[in-house]
Design a protein around this motif. Structure first.
Motif, mmCIF file in Angstrom:
data_model
loop_
_atom_site.group_PDB
_atom_site.id
_atom_site.type_symbol
_atom_site.label_atom_id
_atom_site.label_comp_id
_atom_site.label_asym_id
_atom_site.label_seq_id
_atom_site.Cartn_x
_atom_site.Cartn_y
_atom_site.Cartn_z
ATOM 1 N N ASN A 178 39.014 33.414 45.045
ATOM 2 C CA ASN A 178 39.418 34.643 45.742
ATOM 3 C C ASN A 178 38.762 35.870 45.114
ATOM 4 O O ASN A 178 38.369 36.813 45.826
ATOM 5 C CB ASN A 178 40.936 34.791 45.714
ATOM 6 C CG ASN A 178 41.616 33.747 46.579
ATOM 7 O OD1 ASN A 178 41.031 33.257 47.547
ATOM 8 N ND2 ASN A 178 42.840 33.402 46.250
ATOM 9 N N ARG A 179 38.645 35.858 43.769
ATOM 10 C CA ARG A 179 37.996 36.992 43.112
ATOM 11 C C ARG A 179 36.515 37.071 43.489
ATOM 12 O O ARG A 179 35.968 38.149 43.733
ATOM 13 C CB ARG A 179 38.155 36.850 41.596
ATOM 14 C CG ARG A 179 37.912 38.174 40.866
ATOM 15 C CD ARG A 179 38.216 38.017 39.403
ATOM 16 N NE ARG A 179 37.094 37.336 38.736
ATOM 17 C CZ ARG A 179 37.150 36.929 37.479
ATOM 18 N NH1 ARG A 179 38.276 37.058 36.782
ATOM 19 N NH2 ARG A 179 36.101 36.361 36.924
ATOM 20 N N LEU A 180 35.868 35.908 43.561
ATOM 21 C CA LEU A 180 34.466 35.887 43.992
ATOM 22 C C LEU A 180 34.329 36.389 45.420
ATOM 23 O O LEU A 180 33.399 37.146 45.746
ATOM 24 C CB LEU A 180 33.929 34.457 43.871
ATOM 25 C CG LEU A 180 32.499 34.216 44.361
ATOM 26 C CD1 LEU A 180 31.507 34.983 43.488
ATOM 27 C CD2 LEU A 180 32.175 32.720 44.357
ATOM 28 N N LEU A 181 35.273 35.990 46.277
ATOM 29 C CA LEU A 181 35.231 36.439 47.685
ATOM 30 C C LEU A 181 35.379 37.949 47.777
ATOM 31 O O LEU A 181 34.624 38.621 48.512
ATOM 32 C CB LEU A 181 36.331 35.740 48.471
ATOM 33 C CG LEU A 181 36.531 36.209 49.919
ATOM 34 C CD1 LEU A 181 35.285 35.909 50.757
ATOM 35 C CD2 LEU A 181 37.762 35.523 50.531
ATOM 36 N N LEU A 182 36.330 38.513 47.018
ATOM 37 C CA LEU A 182 36.541 39.959 47.088
ATOM 38 C C LEU A 182 35.334 40.717 46.573
ATOM 39 O O LEU A 182 34.912 41.733 47.181
ATOM 40 C CB LEU A 182 37.779 40.341 46.282
ATOM 41 C CG LEU A 182 39.112 39.849 46.843
ATOM 42 C CD1 LEU A 182 40.257 40.206 45.899
ATOM 43 C CD2 LEU A 182 39.369 40.447 48.228
#
Length: 444
Positions: free
Chosen positions: A34-38
């Motif tokens: 999720n952090r990579l996506l954001l």
């Protein structure tokens, strides 16, 4: 049982550790995804705004320079398509199939999820961001970002969790072994005690200590039961010994009175008097054997003494000569055996001189700690040999032979008490072998 408990405890601990470590690992992988996506969607959104502005102005030079610098800095690949799907700009090595992502982005949908990051993949992710708003879409920005850093962080966290799980499992297995040993300590103690009692040490008792309270109570009750049984056996032995001892005096007096009556008997009463004296002798022998058996069971006659077997056997030569039976001894002159073994040899020789016919042979040997008394008499059948060591057992064919039926029972108790093994074996071609295995016997 200790191993089964350890395996059971360890298996439960493995499931518990796995139930904690696996969800933690998956949760961190999802968080890192999720952090990579954001992070990458923010970059894609900024490029989409620049692409929309460049489409309105008709100038893609600034956008191209910005995308190229980004691709070089982060090792990513960026592609810009217009509303018709034509490629305007490509920076970096773009390898992903972007057709489905382009179709979704042109329909106004942005990338809202990525495959979960694991140490094994995926090597890159693809994000699509529409340029423009609603019906005024001017194109789409496609961002292919590498996942090396994210996968490395997930690998480190998973490795730390695995190492922690292994360390916890090792400590848990050690604790499980100690716990199993603590639980089974009373059972182990009871096993040791019952084995000692089975070997004849009736004074052996369990020592209550560590362990569950229920099993400690079991140890205490076992000791109470053992005390009660030992007390009952001791009272029984004491009664037999006391009764046998007390009967010796009245039997002696009775024998003297019967002997004193002999001069006053008439001719027709002499035969009855002789039978009465014979029965009295048999009763005296039975009482003497009962007293000997009680002493042996109580351990009163096992003082650890050793005797020379050769001189002991010479005392039987006159008895056998009077019976017309040949006694052959193959014993070293200075052979030494425990007192109990010498008594067993006496019992075997006494039985042999009763049953071996005139002209027969009895052979005594001592080889490698094994004492054998073999005769060529009628012998015993297999069933009779299995029962002959019991108390008061007598063969039906020997009912008229003097004896109490306790001789071999006394021999068996003597053998058990001194740690020897007594066996009755057939002799060839006929006869009986009394074999005593004596670990303590020595021969010079």
């Amino acid at each position: 049982m200790n191993s089964r408990l350890v395996v059971t405890f360890t298996t439960l601990i493995v499931f518990l550790i796995a139930a904690l470590a696996v969800p933690l690992g998956l949760a961190y992988a999802s968080h890192r995804t999720n952090r990579l996506l954001l992070d990458r969607r923010a970059d894609a959104t900024r490029f989409a705004e620049l692409a929309d502005q460049a489409a309105r102005d008709g100038d893609y030079a600034g956008l191209t320079a910005e995308i190229t610098r980004y691709a070089d800095l982060y090792g990513a690949a960026v592609r810009v398509r217009d509303r018709d799907g034509s490629i305007h700009i490509t920076a970096g090595r773009f390898e992903a199939d972007d057709r489905e992502a382009t179709r979704l982005a042109l329909s106004g949908r942005t990338t809202d999820d990525l495959p979960t990051m694991t140490p094994f993949g995926p090597p890159s992710v693809l994000l699509a961001e529409p340029a423009g708003r609603d019906a005024q879409l001017s194109g789409v920005v496609l961002l292919q970002a590498p996942t090396d850093r994210a996968r490395l962080e997930v690998s480190l966290v998973w490795g730390a969790l695995a190492a922690g799980a292994l360390i916890a499992l090792a400590y848990a297995a050690l604790a499980a072994r100690r716990l199993a040993r603590w639980i089974l300590r009373p059972v182990t103690e009871l096993d040791r005690t019952t084995q000692a009692i089975a070997q004849g040490r009736l004074d052996a008792r369990a020592h209550p200590g560590a362990g569950p309270s229920e099993l400690r109570r079991l140890e205490e009750r076992f000791n109470a039961m053992a005390d009660a049984v030992a007390g009952a056996m001791e009272r029984q032995r004491a009664f037999v010994a006391d009764a046998s001892h007390e009967l010796r005096t009245p039997l002696t007096v009775l024998g003297l009175r019967l002997e004193n009556l002999e001069p006053h008997l008439r001719g027709e009463g002499a035969a009855e008097h002789a039978e009465a004296m014979a029965e009295l002798d048999r009763l005296a022998l039975l009482v003497e054997d009962l007293l000997s058996l009680a002493r042996v069971e109580a351990g009163a006659e096992l003082d650890g003494k050793v005797v020379e077997l050769g001189p002991r056997l010479k005392a039987w030569e006159e008895v056998y000569a009077a019976k017309g039976v040949r006694l052959v001894t193959d014993i070293a002159e200075m052979s030494v055996v425990p007192e109990a073994a010498a008594r067993i040899a006496d019992i075997a020789l006494d039985n042999a001189q009763k049953f071996v016919p005139k002209g027969g042979t009895v052979t005594v040997t001592l080889t490698d700690g094994v004492l054998r008394v073999a005769d060529d008499g009628p012998g015993l059948s297999e069933e009779e040999r299995a029962e002959a060591l019991g108390r008061f057992w007598r063969s039906g064919a020997h009912a008229n032979v003097p004896g109490s039926g306790l001789g071999l029972a006394i021999a068996a108790e003597l053998a058990k008490a001194c740690g020897a093994t007594l066996a009755l074996l057939p002799a060839a071609p006929h006869g009986l072998v009394v074999e005593l295995s004596l670990p303590g016997a020595t021969q010079p």
